[in-house]
Design a protein around this motif. Structure first.
Motif, short mmCIF file in Angstrom:
data_model
loop_
_atom_site.label_atom_id
_atom_site.label_comp_id
_atom_site.label_asym_id
_atom_site.label_seq_id
_atom_site.Cartn_x
_atom_site.Cartn_y
_atom_site.Cartn_z
N GLY A 1 12.97 7.14 -12.74
CA GLY A 1 14.07 6.22 -12.43
C GLY A 1 14.24 5.89 -10.96
N ASP B 1 22.11 -3.22 -19.43
CA ASP B 1 23.14 -3.24 -20.48
C ASP B 1 24.16 -4.35 -20.27
OD1 ASP B 1 21.86 -1.16 -21.65
OD2 ASP B 1 23.37 0.36 -21.22
N VAL C 1 14.12 -7.65 -25.03
CA VAL C 1 15.05 -6.54 -25.19
C VAL C 1 16.50 -7.03 -25.11
CG1 VAL C 1 15.87 -4.35 -24.21
CG2 VAL C 1 13.41 -4.84 -24.31
N ALA D 1 18.38 5.63 -11.91
CA ALA D 1 18.03 5.32 -13.30
C ALA D 1 19.25 4.79 -14.05
CB ALA D 1 17.49 6.57 -14.00
N TYR D 2 20.40 5.41 -13.80
CA TYR D 2 21.62 5.00 -14.49
C TYR D 2 22.03 3.59 -14.07
CZ TYR D 2 26.32 5.31 -16.53
OH TYR D 2 27.47 5.09 -17.26
N ALA E 1 18.33 10.26 -10.75
CA ALA E 1 19.15 10.04 -11.94
C ALA E 1 20.17 8.93 -11.69
CB ALA E 1 19.85 11.34 -12.37
N ALA F 1 9.43 -1.43 -26.39
CA ALA F 1 9.03 -1.24 -27.77
C ALA F 1 9.17 -2.55 -28.55
CB ALA F 1 9.89 -0.15 -28.42
N LYS F 2 10.06 -3.40 -28.05
CA LYS F 2 10.24 -4.70 -28.69
C LYS F 2 9.15 -5.66 -28.22
CE LYS F 2 14.17 -3.63 -30.65
NZ LYS F 2 14.12 -3.33 -32.09
N TYR G 1 20.15 1.20 -12.94
CA TYR G 1 19.17 0.25 -13.50
C TYR G 1 19.52 -0.05 -14.96
CZ TYR G 1 14.48 -1.60 -14.66
OH TYR G 1 13.43 -2.37 -15.06
N GLN G 2 19.82 1.03 -15.72
CA GLN G 2 20.15 0.86 -17.13
C GLN G 2 21.44 0.06 -17.29
OE1 GLN G 2 18.08 1.69 -19.67
NE2 GLN G 2 19.52 0.57 -20.97
#
Lengths: 139, 573
Positions: free
Chosen positions: B262, B472, B481, B464-465, B461, B352-353, B467-468
């Motif tokens: 991340g 979102d 996605v 990474a958060y 961490a 994965a999509k 970025y997510q």
């Protein structure tokens, strides 16, 4: 006051990829859950023991090593043996939809694949947890 | 390359002085280029059949006077200090990067078959992926290995498995990279004994041992022992290889996993180089001469989605490394200053999509690695967020590199993005951000202290958060996605499944080895190893003995654990 759900997040097996579980931990915490993180490399026995001791509502496991078809069933079995199957077991990782389906059919909660938005996990828990656990100690 | 790397630059000189220094540096570059033994047998023309020069400089546009002395100070010529434009004078005109696909799964036999396939398909180096039990020092029959044998890589328990993996592959002809860290000396010893049995002298072996334990504590989290004894094992490896396998890269200082966990580009750059400096200090403190071991340190970076930022990262990395090695650690050999690196496209950027889209992502990332001057490259397969790559997926990934090399024309000229206002500004920015982190790491008491206190882990961490959260919230669009989504998407690519029989077969093979070996000899060799480990002597010779008599990895690791103890990470969120 709104009930605060307690979630145990766990990394079973040998895999050390903890990016996902830490993101989920932060997201659940920010969404008002109480989060306990076990750290890496917990055995199924350790996870179930911690879940019972911490009196959690749900256990979330993250597995990116491919060992999910061994580890999820192992934890499910132990929860059942300890009479704690009302604790919701859910998870995520590098898990194919096919495997996820198999696990869900065997009684596991939702399995989130790569790229699942954190909001989906939060909503899932908020929908699923109320009224699920029989908390004798609290009643 | 000549041994004189110190191009004198007169920064305060007038324009005549600058022109003179520039002409001198250019003359030297041309000479080095012509003297290079490596020459690619190819035409360097565009698809329109126009001639392409090996290098473009300010001379080809506004003239050197416009750039001033900064050009030589910050960029210089390829193969010249501070190596921003590349580590070799002729770069890909001399030799294309090594196309090295990380691979390994199931049993040693299955992996051997995949290696023969990849070599036949034109791959030019091997890179071994081990399964998690091997990475963590457990044998296939350990209860801790349940469900993990042969899943993430190939299972190795004893020398026998390594003999099978390299069956029919001459170790003197192929360079092999082994992704192994906590138990790295054991796998190195096995590789050496396989060479011994093939009749290949150790000094002919080439390849790389990942052997980067610091990034394990920081990001990848596959550790066994605490940091200090782990660093001692690494010092032993550096010493043994310097004396016996001089062409072997002893550590691949890895930013890849830091990024995957991340980190931002600046964090990847800074933490990886900080680890590198920590290894340099470990070698110096162990009594080695920096110029004896530094030439065999190599690096391993991620290539993420942001095209220009990645290219700038590689250029900044070369410059920082060269400057510090020269100015801080007093390295005198040119080879000690060169940052040679492997690149892998970003696994964490794949989705994965709509997995076919991953082919496109990987291609751009691979191109960034090449434009950044990588020495070797792994391109991810489209299906890696779902499973280990299928043969079809891995072939497309390899073809991606071949298309870049053969068709795009980017190899015709060296460091083609130099002089771009954006790329140069980004390179400077990343260098500055890395220097700021080095200062902070120093203030906090150094790399080991930062690991202990979870500083790196927390920084990563947090990134990474964030970025997510951006994804979102829809502030950052990932195609397939959170934008351009296919409803009712069906997976249309084949998935490789690891059969449960793999674990059974591997355990049966292990039992057979245990029956056939001389168990007294194994016990004696393990006893000897324990004695050596308790002293400060180099443990590799004793380890080679254990491996030769087919001691298992876990047996050896248990001996080391009994002396060193085990590392436990405080869970930080």
């Amino acid at each position: 006051m709104e009930q605060k759900f307690r979630i145990l997040l766990a990394k079973p097996g040998l895999d050390g990829h903890d990016r996902g579980i830490k993101v989920i931990a932060a997201a659940l915490r920010d969404a008002g859950f109480e989060v306990i993180y076990t750290g890496l490399r917990q055995t199924p026995e350790q996870i179930v023991e911690a879940a019972i001791q911490e009196d959690v509502d749900a256990v979330g496991m993250s597995i990116l090593s491919g060992a999910h078809m061994t580890l999820f069933p192992a934890v499910m079995k132990l929860l059942k043996e300890k009479g704690a199957e009302d604790i919701l077991l859910f998870g995520g990782g590098i898990i194919s939809e096919q495997d996820a389906k198999k696990l869900q059919e065997a009684g596991c909660g939702r399995i989130f694949g790569p790229g699942a938005p954190t909001q989906t996990v939060i909503e899932y828990l908020k929908d699923t947890l109320p009224g699920r656990r029989k908390r004798e100690s609290i009643l | 390359m000549s041994d004189k790397f110190d191009t004198k630059v007169e920064t305060k000189g007038d324009s005549k002085e600058i022109a003179r220094a520039f002409a001198e540096a250019k003359r030297k570059w041309q000479e080095d280029s012509e003297n290079s033994k490596l020459k690619l047998n190819r035409k360097f023309t565009t698809v329109s059949m126009e001639e392409v020069n090996p290098l473009y400089t300010p001379e080809d546009t506004g003239g050197i006077e416009e750039v001033g002395p900064e050009y030589l100070k910050k960029l210089g010529f390829p193969g010249q200090y501070p190596y921003t434009r590349g580590v070799r004078p002729n770069m890909y005109r001399g030799r294309i990067w090594t196309m090295r696909q990380f691979s390994g799964f199931a049993t040693p036999k299955e992996t051997n078959r995949r290696y023969h396939y990849l070599l036949k398909a034109g791959q030019t180096g091997l890179s071994v992926a081990f399964d998690l039990p091997t990475l963590m020092g457990y044998d296939s029959d350990s209860p801790r290995s349940a469900g993990e044998v042969g899943v993430c890589g190939v299972a190795v328990d004893t020398l026998k498995d390594m003999e099978i993996i390299f069956d029919g592959i001459g170790l003197e002809k192929i360079s092999t990279s082994m992704t192994i860290n906590a138990p790295s000396s054991i796998l190195l010893a096995m590789y050496c004994v396989v060479a011994e049995k093939q009749g290949v002298p150790l000094h002919k072996l080439t390849g790389t041992l990942q052997n980067d334990i610091l990034k394990e504590y920081i990001a990848q989290k596959e550790w066994i022992y605490p940091p200090e004894p782990s660093l001692r094992l690494i010092a032993d490896i550096m010493e043994f290889c310097t004396n016996n396998i001089p062409k072997y890269n002893t550590i691949s200082i890895s930013g890849y996993h830091i990024r995957e966990a991340g980190a931002t580009a600046a964090q990847e750059l800074a933490f990886t180089l900080a680890d590198g400096f920590c290894y340099v200090e470990t070698g110096i403190n162990a009594g080695l001469d920096v110029d004896d071991f530094a030439p065999r340190l190599s690096f391993f970076f991620n290539s993420h989605l942001d095209f220009f930022e990645e290219i700038a990262k590689y250029r900044a990395a070369r410059r920082i490394w060269a400057r510090r090695m020269k100015e801080k650690y007093g390295a005198k050999k040119e080879l000690s200053l060169l940052m040679r690196f492997h690149t892998q496209t970003a696994g964490c950027s794949l989705t994965a999509k709509q997995p076919e889209n991953n082919i496109i992502r990987t291609a751009y990332q691979a191109l960034a690695g090449v434009l950044g001057g990588t020495q070797s490259l792994h391109t991810n397969s489209m299906d890696e967020t779902l499973a280990l790559p299928s043969e079809k997926a891995v072939t497309i990934a390899l073809r991606t590199q071949q298309i870049i090399s053969e068709e795009t024309g980017v190899v015709n000229t060296i460091d083609p993005l130099a002089g771009s206002y954006y790329v140069e500004a980004l390179t400077d920015r990343l260098e500055k951000q890395a220097e700021d982190y080095f200062d902070e790491i120093d203030r906090r008491g150094g790399v080991l202290k930062c690991i202990e206190e979870g500083f790196f882990q927390k920084e990563i961490a947090d990134s990474a958060y964030h970025y997510q959260l951006e994804i979102d919230k829809g502030e950052r669009i990932i195609v397939g996605v959170n934008g351009y989504v296919h409803e009712d998407e069906k997976l249309e690519i084949p998935i490789l499944e690891i059969d449960e029989s793999v674990a059974r077969d591997q355990i049966a093979a292990l039992n057979k080895v245990k029956e056939e070996r001389d168990n007294d000899k194994v016990q004696r060799s393990l006893g000897e190893l324990k004695k050596v480990i308790k002293t400060n002597d180099n443990h590799i010779p004793a380890l080679l003995e254990c491996v030769r008599c087919y001691a298992t990895e876990e047996e050896i690791v248990n001996v080391m654990k009994s002396v060193f103890g085990e590392y436990v990470e405080p869970p930080i969120i």
